[in-house]
Design an enzyme around this catalytic site. Structure first.
Site, PDB file in Angstrom:
ATOM      1  N   GLU A  43       0.842  -1.186   0.000  1.00 25.66           N
ATOM      2  CA  GLU A  43       0.000   0.000   0.000  1.00 25.66           C
ATOM      3  C   GLU A  43       0.887   1.250   0.000  1.00 25.66           C
ATOM      4  OE1 GLU A  43      -3.745   1.759   2.604  1.00 25.66           O
ATOM      5  OE2 GLU A  43      -2.157   0.676   3.655  1.00 25.66           O
ATOM      6  N   LYS A 115      -9.581   1.023  -2.469  1.00 24.66           N
ATOM      7  CA  LYS A 115      -9.789   0.537  -1.097  1.00 24.66           C
ATOM      8  C   LYS A 115     -11.191   0.877  -0.608  1.00 24.66           C
ATOM      9  CE  LYS A 115      -7.499   0.879   3.444  1.00 24.66           C
ATOM     10  NZ  LYS A 115      -6.360   1.534   4.140  1.00 24.66           N
ATOM     11  N   CYS A 156      -4.851  -3.310   2.936  1.00 27.34           N
ATOM     12  CA  CYS A 156      -4.598  -2.987   4.344  1.00 27.34           C
ATOM     13  C   CYS A 156      -5.804  -3.225   5.259  1.00 27.34           C
ATOM     14  CB  CYS A 156      -4.078  -1.562   4.447  1.00 27.34           C
ATOM     15  SG  CYS A 156      -3.229  -1.199   6.004  1.00 27.34           S
TER      16      CYS A 156
END
Length: 285
Positions: A43, A115, A156
Site C-alpha cells: 500500500e 480501497k 490494508c
C-alpha cells in the site's frame, strides 16, 4: 499451470516519490531476476507523506501518475504480472483514491481496485487516523483472472472485513491479497493472526506486501511482508521492517485441495438472528 513463483516487495516509502519509484524499479527488477512471475508491492507504494499540503501537491490523475507509468514499463520490461498494492490517485472530485493496479506482461493495465474500508480509528497512546478525510472509499470488490491464478484484491484495513474475502473466494479467487501500511501498534497485535485467518477461512493463498520502518521521521509501519498457504502455513515472511523481497513457489491447486478438506464455503448457511431480552424474573431459593 498450477505452479507459480510469486514475490512480495517490502518498501519504506516516504515523501519523495522519485526515490520511491527508484526503489520500486530496483526491487521489482530483483524479483523478476529471481524468476518471479507475479510481483506485489505494498500500500502507498508511491508516497507516504503526513503533511497534507505536501501530500496533495505530489499527487496526479491516473493518466499522469509516474508510479502507474513506471509500473507499466516494469511489467513489460520483465515480462511479469505486476501488482501495485496501492498508490494515491487524484480524483476530479478533489478527493483521493487509494488505488491498486494490476499490469500484464505486455504492460497493459488489467484492472484497478479502490480501497473500500477506511481506516478511521483511535488507538492507544493518542494515535488516531481519519482516512476518510482525504480518501474516497471504493464500492467495488475485484477478482482478477490471471493465466495462473484468480487474484482477489484488497488493501490494508480491508483485512479486518472477512465478508470481502469470502465474496472473492465464492467468485473463484484462489489467491487473496492485502498489501498494507499497517501501523506498528496494530501490526504487533494483529498482523499475523489476521493474515492466517483470512487464508484459512477461504482456503486461499494470501500475499501481503507491506511498508516497514520509520517514514518521514514521524510514522512507523510494521513490515513483516508475508505469504500464507491455504492451510494457514507461513510460506515466507520478512521478519523485520527493512526493505526486502520475499518469494514462494506456490501450487495454486492447493487451494482446491484445502477447500475439499474443509468445505466451509460450501457449508455456509443462511440464518436468522434473534436478540432475546431477559424479563428479569427473580428465581427464589
Amino acid at each position: 499451470m498450477s505452479m507459480v513463483k510469486v514475490a512480495a516487495v517490502q518498501m519504506r516509502s516516504d515523501g519523495d516519490m522519485s526515490a520511491n519509484i527508484e526503489a520500486l524499479s530496483r526491487m521489482v527488477g530483483e524479483a523478476a531476476a529471481q524468476g518471479a512471475q507475479y510481483v506485489q508491492t505494498p500500500e502507498n507504494t508511491g508516497i507516504i507523506q503526513n503533511d497534507r499540503a505536501l501530500y496533495r501537491a505530489s499527487l496526479h490523475a491516473e493518466q499522469d501518475d509516474p508510479v502507474v507509468r513506471e509500473a507499466s514499463v516494469l511489467a513489460k520490461r520483465h515480462g511479469i504480472h505486476l501488482h501495485i498494492g496501492s498508490t494515491p490517485i487524484k480524483l476530479e472530485s478533489g478527493l483521493i483514491a487509494n488505488r491498486a493496479f494490476v499490469f500484464a506482461p505486455d504492460g497493459s493495465k488489467i484492472t484497478t481496485y479502490d480501497k473500500i474500508h477506511m481506516f478511521d480509528v483511535d488507538l492507544d497512546n493518542g494515535e488516531s487516523w481519519r482516512e476518510s478525510d482525504t480518501i474516497s472509499a471504493g464500492d467495488r470488490a475485484v477478482v482478477a483472472e490471471l493465466p495462473f491464478m484468480k487474484l482477489g484484491l484488497a488493501i490494508c484495513y480491508d483485512i479486518r472485513f472477512p465478508q470481502l474475502f469470502q465474496a472473492q473466494a465464492n467468485a473463484g479467487a484462489n489467491v487473496i491479497s492485502a498489501p498494507a501500511a499497517f501501523t506498528r501498534q496494530t501490526g504487533e497485535a494483529h498482523w499475523h493472526i489476521l493474515q492466517r485467518a483470512r487464508a484459512i477461512e477461504n482456503g486461499a493463498f494470501l500475499i501481503s506486501a507491506a511498508q516497514g520502518g520509520l517514514h518521514n521521521g514521524n510514522r512507523q509501519t510494521y513490515g513483516h511482508t508475508i505469504i500464507v498457504s491455504p492451510w494457514g502455513k507461513v510460506l515466507a515472511e520478512a521478519d523485520h521492517d527493512n526493505p526486502a523481497v520475499i518469494y514462494a513457489d506456490i501450487d495454486v491447486a492447493d487451494s482446491a485441495a484445502a477447500r475439499n478438506k474443509i468445505p466451509n464455503l460450501k457449508n455456509a448457511r443462511e440464518f436468522k438472528l434473534e436478540t432475546i431480552v431477559a424479563e428479569g424474573e427473580t428465581i427464589k431459593a
